[in-house]
Design an enzyme around this catalytic site. Structure first.
Site, PDB file in Angstrom:
ATOM      1  N   HIS A 194       0.854  -1.301  -0.031  1.00 26.62           N
ATOM      2  CA  HIS A 194       0.108   0.058   0.081  1.00 26.62           C
ATOM      3  C   HIS A 194       0.852   1.264  -0.064  1.00 26.62           C
ATOM      4  CE1 HIS A 194       1.149  -0.662   4.186  1.00 26.62           C
ATOM      5  NE2 HIS A 194       0.851   0.740   4.284  1.00 26.62           N
ATOM      6  N   HIS A 210       1.787   6.811  -0.753  1.00 26.52           N
ATOM      7  CA  HIS A 210       0.838   5.990   0.235  1.00 26.52           C
ATOM      8  C   HIS A 210      -0.518   5.964  -0.591  1.00 26.52           C
ATOM      9  CE1 HIS A 210      -1.047   4.545   3.902  1.00 26.52           C
ATOM     10  NE2 HIS A 210       0.069   4.595   4.373  1.00 26.52           N
TER      11      HIS A 210
END
Length: 151
Positions: free
Chosen positions: A57, A72
């Protein structure tokens, strides 16, 4: 000066729009965020360099000048334990700016109850060194902001 590219396609917004105070208050560093298109896609390297940290992620690329940029993919997406993400590289890989790093599904992130917004942060940037922050539509690989040399 370092040009930081948009890692995903969507709408660039200020970090203050990120629903997480760690990013919205600039605690990690300055930068921008992208409200991504919901189609499955690929997150690309925002700068040329080495992938020093890679999670499904999120990832950090550090350029030859020592500057690191964090991407992110969504908020609280660590809780998904990799579901909906497919790393296309490994830690230690050298990447060129715009090279695919992670395939992901923003709609799946949203369906899981998490926000798919993507902070793009200049790590450890000195105050006033990030400029050219322009909100609006971006395509992965477009210029997102400039990271100036400290005065």
């Amino acid at each position: 000066m370092t040009t930081v590219l948009a890692p995903v396609t969507g709408v660039a917004v200020r970090l203050g729009a990120v629903p997480d105070p760690v990013f919205s208050e600039g605690l990690v560093g300055p930068g921008m965020a992208i409200e991504p298109d919901r189609a499955s896609g690929t997150a690309v390297a925002p700068i040329a360099g080495t992938i020093v940290k890679l999670h499904p992620h999120a990832f950090v690329v550090v350029g030859d000048d020592g500057r690191g940029v964090l991407v992110h993919l969504g908020i609280d997406t660590v809780q998904l334990r990799g579901e909906g993400f497919e790393p296309l590289a490994v830690e230690g890989d050298r990447v060129s700016a715009g090279q695919p790093v992670v395939a992901w599904d923003p709609a799946g992130v949203e369906a899981s109850g998490r926000h798919p917004i993507c902070p793009v942060v200049a790590l450890d940037a000195a105050a006033g060194t990030v400029s050219g922050l322009v909100a609006g539509a971006v395509t992965a690989g477009d210029d997102l902001f400039e990271w100036d040399d400290p005065a």
